[in-house]
Design a protein around this motif. Structure first.
Motif, PDB file in Angstrom:
ATOM      1  N   ARG A 295     -28.013  56.758  13.128  1.00 46.83           N
ATOM      2  CA  ARG A 295     -27.994  58.198  13.419  1.00 46.83           C
ATOM      3  C   ARG A 295     -29.337  58.817  13.059  1.00 46.83           C
ATOM      4  NH1 ARG A 295     -22.055  60.349  12.593  1.00 46.83           N
ATOM      5  NH2 ARG A 295     -21.845  58.604  11.177  1.00 46.83           N
TER       6      ARG A 295
ATOM      7  N   TYR B 125     -20.480  54.962  15.980  1.00 45.35           N
ATOM      8  CA  TYR B 125     -19.885  53.958  16.874  1.00 45.35           C
ATOM      9  C   TYR B 125     -20.587  53.946  18.223  1.00 45.35           C
ATOM     10  CZ  TYR B 125     -15.996  54.241  13.609  1.00 45.35           C
ATOM     11  OH  TYR B 125     -15.244  54.237  12.486  1.00 45.35           O
ATOM     12  N   ARG B 126     -20.884  52.758  18.685  1.00 41.16           N
ATOM     13  CA  ARG B 126     -21.463  52.616  20.017  1.00 41.16           C
ATOM     14  C   ARG B 126     -20.342  52.693  21.045  1.00 41.16           C
ATOM     15  NH1 ARG B 126     -24.965  47.561  20.022  1.00 41.16           N
ATOM     16  NH2 ARG B 126     -26.229  48.839  18.646  1.00 41.16           N
ATOM     17  N   LYS B 127     -20.648  53.318  22.166  1.00 43.38           N
ATOM     18  CA  LYS B 127     -19.658  53.386  23.241  1.00 43.38           C
ATOM     19  C   LYS B 127     -19.988  52.355  24.304  1.00 43.38           C
ATOM     20  CE  LYS B 127     -18.393  58.068  22.299  1.00 43.38           C
ATOM     21  NZ  LYS B 127     -18.098  59.404  22.764  1.00 43.38           N
TER      22      LYS B 127
ATOM     23  N   TRP C  73     -11.687  54.390  18.891  1.00 40.63           N
ATOM     24  CA  TRP C  73     -12.731  53.743  18.082  1.00 40.63           C
ATOM     25  C   TRP C  73     -12.240  53.536  16.657  1.00 40.63           C
ATOM     26  CZ3 TRP C  73     -13.638  56.829  22.138  1.00 40.63           C
ATOM     27  CH2 TRP C  73     -14.546  56.354  23.093  1.00 40.63           C
TER      28      TRP C  73
ATOM     29  N   SER D  92     -24.703  55.240  10.660  1.00 46.47           N
ATOM     30  CA  SER D  92     -24.720  54.937  12.086  1.00 46.47           C
ATOM     31  C   SER D  92     -23.439  55.449  12.731  1.00 46.47           C
ATOM     32  CB  SER D  92     -24.851  53.420  12.284  1.00 46.47           C
ATOM     33  OG  SER D  92     -23.807  52.761  11.607  1.00 46.47           O
TER      34      SER D  92
ATOM     35  N   ASN E   9     -22.770  49.648  16.198  1.00 46.00           N
ATOM     36  CA  ASN E   9     -23.139  51.011  15.840  1.00 46.00           C
ATOM     37  C   ASN E   9     -24.602  51.267  16.161  1.00 46.00           C
ATOM     38  OD1 ASN E   9     -20.925  49.990  14.144  1.00 46.00           O
ATOM     39  ND2 ASN E   9     -20.973  52.021  13.278  1.00 46.00           N
ATOM     40  N   ASP E  10     -24.927  52.520  16.338  1.00 51.13           N
ATOM     41  CA  ASP E  10     -26.328  52.908  16.499  1.00 51.13           C
ATOM     42  C   ASP E  10     -26.721  53.805  15.336  1.00 51.13           C
ATOM     43  OD1 ASP E  10     -26.909  51.644  18.988  1.00 51.13           O
ATOM     44  OD2 ASP E  10     -25.598  53.106  19.950  1.00 51.13           O
TER      45      ASP E  10
END
Lengths: 107, 320
Positions: free
Chosen positions: B241, B114-116, B132, B112, B238-239
């Motif tokens: 990938r 890092y989410r922003k 991050w 995954s 996290n998202d």
């Protein structure tokens, strides 16, 4: 770490600011994982484009003055200097193709 | 053609490689050019991986996993996957510089990202105080005041780690309780340098050339306030990938690759997925490693069944 020539607080003026060449400075540290990851890619770019862009490295642990002067808060930070001025800043490790795209104007 | 290609080099990818290599499948592992080793490369002490009572540094753990995978015959390539073609019996995987690889099976262990926060000034001030990665950038915030946003384990870990450098760390969280594990919460609560800012979300980042402050909105009464800080560390999750497999593999409502039950089987035969890319909940090094094991065993069974089907088909041809 990359094979690039190391510059320091003491030599920055002569090696980078007063240089007639376009120079990329890789601000790095031993403890920075992404810095280690990007080092071999910078070596490849240096090997392929060294005639147009000189690549040097500055250890931010050993050379805090320069790191502070250029307000480094994230590494790896790649700064391109031309005529003593910063003309491009790239933050973070990127794959070769992405770095080459970012540096297209200089290589 | 290869038996198996593993995409990803975190605990899921390398553990899948260890199992596949020990099964004699000579896996190819595409590790990425700058993110080899995955998320643990940017952590410090890992205290919850079984077998390391003294803890182990994240990068060291990943190097050991790689060493173990290579010892049994895994080929590791430090390149990025640019496209995959998964339908059909031959799966092909294109890379940035190493050409195209083909295999009878593929394991996705892409983890995954890092989410922003999704704020206008976040990108502009990235590298100018917005970060991050506490382990990469904490050093530059000696004696400064900074904020960490998030409420999970990684936010607690970052905040606690950053107190080594920073004068003060605000922990901004949009709720009034944390989802972080008990031990991480207690560590953060006990730290004098950490001050919690509850029920608050970051709605703006101020500063011309460097971060100077945050604009916060209270999630209960909607009021806004300013928080003067020189740094902002984003740890809001996290998202998965999944950009490589859009349109090819089924995804879940949470955006992870959909797999059948507790297996690693995706909707396409011969395509397996493991680790954070299928897991919206647990996301631990050890659950990812276990998930990699499942994928390697599923792939091994799939390949064995293929071999057997081919052998039977050729027996039929010989017999007739």
């Amino acid at each position: 770490m990359s094979n690039a020539k190391a510059v320091s607080d003491a030599s920055f003026e002569a090696d980078v600011i007063n240089s007639e060449k376009t120079i990329l400075v890789d601000f790095w540290a031993e403890w920075c994982g992404p810095c280690r990851a990007v080092a071999p890619i910078l070596d490849q770019i240096a090997a392929e484009h060294g005639d147009k862009l000189e690549i040097v490295k500055l250890n931010v642990d050993d050379n805090p003055q320069t790191a502070m002067k250029y307000q480094i808060t994230s590494i790896p930070a790649l700064k391109v200097y031309k005529g003593g001025e910063v003309v491009k800043t790239i933050i973070g490790a990127k794959p070769k193709a992405a770095l080459e795209a970012d540096l297209a104007a200089f290589i | 053609m290869r038996e198996i290609i593993i995409i990803g080099s975190g605990p899921a990818g390398f553990t899948a490689a260890i199992y596949a290599a020990r099964a004699g499948l000579k896996p190819l592992l595409l590790a990425s050019s700058v993110e080899a080793g995955g998320e643990l490369m940017n952590t410090t002490e890992v205290e919850n991986f079984p077998g390391f009572p003294e803890g182990i540094q994240g990068p060291e753990l990943m190097l050991k996993l790689q060493e173990q995978a290579e010892k049994f015959g895994t080929e590791v390539v430090l390149d990025d996957v640019t496209a995959v073609h998964l339908a059909g019996d031959v799966k092909s995987v294109e890379t940035g510089y190493s050409g195209t690889f083909e295999a009878r099976s593929v394991i996705f262990a892409t983890g995954s990202a890092y989410r922003k926060l999704g704020l206008h000034d976040e990108e502009r001030l990235s590298g100018r105080g917005v970060s991050w990665c506490a382990t990469c950038d904490g050093f530059f915030f000696k004696t400064k005041t900074i904020a960490v946003v998030g409420g999970g384990d990684s936010a607690m870990e970052e905040a606690t780690f950053l107190t080594r450098f920073a004068e003060k760390v605000y922990l901004v969280h949009r709720k009034d309780s944390l989802r972080a594990s008990k031990i991480m919460q207690e560590r953060a609560f006990a730290n004098d340098k950490i001050e919690f800012v509850w029920n608050s979300e970051v709605v703006g980042i101020q500063g011309e050339n460097a971060v100077e402050g945050l604009q916060l909105r209270n999630t209960v009464d909607g009021s806004t306030s300013q928080l003067p800080v020189q740094g902002l560390f984003v740890a809001i999750g996290n998202d998965p990938r999944v950009h490589l497999v859009h349109g090819q593999l089924d995804l879940t409502a949470e955006g992870t690759i959909a797999v059948e039950g507790r297996s690693s089987m995706t909707n396409l035969p011969g395509v397996f997925a493991a680790g954070d890319v299928i897991d919206p909940h647990y996301r631990q090094a050890v659950t990812a490693a276990a998930s990699g094991t499942v994928a390697a065993l599923d792939a091994e069974a799939f390949l064995a069944a293929l071999d057997q089907a081919e052998a039977e088909a050729s027996d039929l041809v010989t017999a007739s």
